[in-house]
Design an enzyme around this catalytic site. Structure first.
Site, PDB file in Angstrom:
ATOM      1  N   GLY A 273     -22.543 -39.094  22.147  1.00 51.94           N
ATOM      2  CA  GLY A 273     -22.683 -37.782  23.070  1.00 51.94           C
ATOM      3  C   GLY A 273     -22.166 -36.922  21.997  1.00 51.94           C
ATOM      4  O   GLY A 273     -22.971 -36.596  21.095  1.00 51.94           O
TER       5      GLY A 273
ATOM      6  N   SER B 126     -22.447 -42.965  16.112  1.00 50.68           N
ATOM      7  CA  SER B 126     -23.121 -41.329  16.676  1.00 50.68           C
ATOM      8  C   SER B 126     -21.678 -40.543  16.882  1.00 50.68           C
ATOM      9  O   SER B 126     -20.888 -40.508  15.927  1.00 50.68           O
ATOM     10  CB  SER B 126     -23.803 -41.351  17.651  1.00 50.68           C
ATOM     11  OG  SER B 126     -24.725 -40.152  17.680  1.00 50.68           O
ATOM     12  N   TRP B 127     -21.798 -39.772  17.719  1.00 54.62           N
ATOM     13  CA  TRP B 127     -20.331 -39.177  18.274  1.00 54.62           C
ATOM     14  C   TRP B 127     -19.266 -39.744  18.280  1.00 54.62           C
ATOM     15  O   TRP B 127     -18.277 -39.457  17.573  1.00 54.62           O
ATOM     16  CB  TRP B 127     -20.573 -38.289  19.464  1.00 54.62           C
ATOM     17  CG  TRP B 127     -19.153 -37.912  19.953  1.00 54.62           C
ATOM     18  CD1 TRP B 127     -18.691 -38.559  21.096  1.00 54.62           C
ATOM     19  CD2 TRP B 127     -18.266 -37.006  19.183  1.00 54.62           C
ATOM     20  NE1 TRP B 127     -17.146 -37.976  21.100  1.00 54.62           N
ATOM     21  CE2 TRP B 127     -17.093 -37.083  20.112  1.00 54.62           C
ATOM     22  CE3 TRP B 127     -18.266 -36.025  18.402  1.00 54.62           C
ATOM     23  CZ2 TRP B 127     -15.719 -36.199  19.849  1.00 54.62           C
ATOM     24  CZ3 TRP B 127     -17.406 -35.193  18.098  1.00 54.62           C
ATOM     25  CH2 TRP B 127     -16.114 -35.387  18.870  1.00 54.62           C
TER      26      TRP B 127
ATOM     27  N   ASP C 255     -32.852 -42.788  11.234  1.00 56.58           N
ATOM     28  CA  ASP C 255     -32.336 -42.399  12.493  1.00 56.58           C
ATOM     29  C   ASP C 255     -32.740 -40.854  12.404  1.00 56.58           C
ATOM     30  O   ASP C 255     -32.159 -40.066  11.303  1.00 56.58           O
ATOM     31  CB  ASP C 255     -30.748 -42.473  11.949  1.00 56.58           C
ATOM     32  CG  ASP C 255     -29.925 -41.964  13.107  1.00 56.58           C
ATOM     33  OD1 ASP C 255     -30.206 -40.887  13.747  1.00 56.58           O
ATOM     34  OD2 ASP C 255     -28.755 -42.270  13.044  1.00 56.58           O
TER      35      ASP C 255
ATOM     36  N   HIS D 221     -31.793 -44.652  15.408  1.00 56.54           N
ATOM     37  CA  HIS D 221     -30.227 -44.191  15.754  1.00 56.54           C
ATOM     38  C   HIS D 221     -29.681 -45.098  16.928  1.00 56.54           C
ATOM     39  O   HIS D 221     -28.572 -45.381  16.550  1.00 56.54           O
ATOM     40  CB  HIS D 221     -30.278 -42.657  16.272  1.00 56.54           C
ATOM     41  CG  HIS D 221     -28.927 -42.335  16.753  1.00 56.54           C
ATOM     42  ND1 HIS D 221     -28.044 -41.665  15.634  1.00 56.54           N
ATOM     43  CD2 HIS D 221     -28.325 -42.055  17.804  1.00 56.54           C
ATOM     44  CE1 HIS D 221     -26.959 -41.547  16.337  1.00 56.54           C
ATOM     45  NE2 HIS D 221     -27.286 -41.514  17.791  1.00 56.54           N
TER      46      HIS D 221
HETATM   47  N1  STX Z   1     -25.502 -36.770  19.341  1.00 53.31           N
HETATM   48  C1  STX Z   1     -25.396 -38.276  19.196  1.00 53.31           C
HETATM   49  C2  STX Z   1     -24.961 -39.214  20.172  1.00 53.31           C
HETATM   50  O1  STX Z   1     -23.997 -39.595  19.974  1.00 53.31           O
HETATM   51  C3  STX Z   1     -25.587 -35.947  18.563  1.00 53.31           C
HETATM   52  C4  STX Z   1     -25.853 -39.595  20.933  1.00 53.31           C
HETATM   53  N2  STX Z   1     -27.172 -39.259  21.195  1.00 53.31           N
HETATM   54  N3  STX Z   1     -27.768 -39.838  22.247  1.00 53.31           N
HETATM   55  C5  STX Z   1     -26.805 -40.222  22.929  1.00 53.31           C
HETATM   56  O2  STX Z   1     -25.531 -40.190  22.277  1.00 53.31           O
HETATM   57  C6  STX Z   1     -27.097 -41.168  24.278  1.00 53.31           C
HETATM   58  C7  STX Z   1     -27.526 -42.275  24.089  1.00 53.31           C
HETATM   59  C8  STX Z   1     -25.729 -41.397  24.728  1.00 53.31           C
HETATM   60  C9  STX Z   1     -27.871 -40.338  25.079  1.00 53.31           C
END
Ligand code: STX
Length: 434
Positions: free
Chosen positions: A43, A115-116, A270, A298
């Site tokens: 997120g 990701s985050w 990604d 991603h």
């Molecule tokens: N946000 C990247 C991230 O961490 C920039 C992320 N992208 N989608 C998600 O997390 C979910 C699958 C949790 C919706």
């Protein structure tokens, strides 16, 4: 190809009072005596799901999941009317991790983040390097301006012009020059008729573009109003503040953690956190093992990504023993009988060529063809970092001194738990793409 471990239930769950009126949902699964690992979700605002437990061998790992402030089962939930995010920053989350680590009596743990979660993992490790046994990072994201511009200000519209129109739709025509700012205003609007469609459009954009091929289930899950509202508000809040660090800081400061064994897994396609960031991190940190997955986007659960992630956690399960002490001489590659190409001890003693391009592992399909000769620790760098570690130790002492204040409110705050349990049940169907 490695796949998720079987479904498991938590051994223990709780709500940790972290101050500022915030209670953090946490759970431990796997083996109570196992090697500690903490999973950092995406997120920000994405929350954990039961599927995340399945990235780790439950016989070997003591698996810690928690929902970051404001999302998942943590309360107050950022979807609530008048949600206040002022006590929700990266540095709060890092302090929460220290509090949770101390609460669980864990000295050092593996940090796994996608990701985050990879940004938070880097920020945490650079702040508390002595607490981290290994890092497993996926879909590298560091919140630099160029990364945010790519995904939220129009870059990726070149690939998804159709979906981009839907992302733009809630934003008044005159406000489209700065979409993250414009969305910030919409998401904070007290009227659900304003903030809810905005939150859903924000979350739809992200959930529609994180998999290599569209996944209707993923999109449905992340566009339910309550989930989408917390997710969009928290993400937007973090992005408007650039994570509360300097642009480029996480990669700039990688010298603090170069001595920590690390695996980076990155999907070639990604679209959310494009490979440029994983590459910049790899350039700054050649000792970390980079796996490029040629046929993935991603999300953590794309097949090639899952295989590389679980390959990493399996290998690391053999290092460090039950309580996560690191053995610097340990061979990272002895876990799997079927892995005849893992890193060998002697390969780690060649200190000559660290910064060569051919230490990149392009994973095609299901083989784990790994390391070249230059996967080595750069000993000088490690020694230079000692001062940093000392400074950080002081900070940790402060946190540890607070340990007595740590309250697991599960024992004494029935309302909090009931609330979290309600949401947990309501949310039982979700299994998560992140
Ligand atoms: N946000 C990247 C991230 O961490 C920039 C992320 N992208 N989608 C998600 O997390 C979910 C699958 C949790 C919706």
């Amino acid at each position: 190809m490695r796949d998720l471990y079987p479904e498991i239930e938590p051994l223990e769950t709780g709500m940790l009072d972290v101050g500022d009126g915030q209670h953090i949902y946490w759970e431990v699964s796997g083996n109570r005596e196992g090697k500690p690992v903490v999973f950092l979700h995406g997120g920000p605002g994405g929350g954990t799901t039961p599927t995340h437990r399945r990235l780790f061998d439950p016989a070997k790992y003591r698996i810690v999941l928690f929902d970051q402030r404001g999302c998942g089962f943590s309360i107050p939930h950022a979807s609530e009317p008048g949600a206040d995010l002022s006590a929700n920053t990266t540095w709060h989350l890092i302090a929460d991790m220290e509090r949770l680590r101390a609460h669980l009596g864990i000295d050092r743990w593996q940090v796994f983040g996608g990701s985050w979660g990879s940004a938070l993992a880097l920020a945490y490790a650079e702040t508390h390097p002595e607490r981290v046994t290994e890092l497993v990072l996926r879909g590298i994201f560091t919140l630099r301006r160029q990364e945010l511009d790519w995904f939220y200000e129009g870059g990726a519209s070149a690939v998804f012009p159709d979906l981009w129109e839907d992302f733009l739709a809630p934003v008044p025509l005159g406000e489209r020059a700065h979409l993250i700012e414009a969305y910030g205003r919409l998401l904070a609007h007290p009227d659900p008729a304003v903030h809810q469609p905005a939150a859903i459009a924000w979350s739809r954009w992200e959930s529609s573009t994180i998999t290599l091929l569209p996944q209707a289930e993923t999109i449905a899950r992340f566009t339910s109003p309550e989930y989408a509202t917390a997710f969009a508000r928290i993400e937007n809040h973090y992005f408007r503040h650039g994570g509360w660090w300097e642009d480029g800081q996480l990669i700039r400061d990688v010298g603090r953690i170069r001595h920590i064994p690390a695996v980076i897994v990155q999907g070639r396609y990604d679209m959310c956190t494009p490979m440029m960031t994983a590459w910049d991190l790899h350039r700054a940190w050649p000792e970390a093992e980079l796996h490029i997955i040629d046929d993935a986007g991603h999300a953590f659960d794309e097949p090639g990504i899952l295989a590389a992630l679980i390959g990493a956690t399996d290998r690391f399960a053999e290092t460090g023993g039950a309580f996560g002490a690191v053995d610097d001489d340990a061979d990272l590659g002895t876990t799997d009988d079927d892995d005849d190409d893992d890193l060998e001890d002697e390969e780690r003693t060649d200190l000559d060529e660290v910064d060569r391009d051919d230490d990149v592992d392009v994973d095609d399909d299901d083989d784990d063809d790994d390391e070249d000769d230059d996967e080595d620790d750069e000993v000088d760098e490690v020694e230079d970092d000692d001062e940093v570690d000392d400074e950080v130790n002081d900070e940790v002492d402060e946190v540890d001194d607070d340990e007595d204040d740590d309250e697991d409110s599960s024992a004494d705050d029935g309302a909090v738990i009931a609330d979290a349990e309600d949401r947990r049940k309501a949310d039982a169907a979700r299994s998560g793409a992140e």
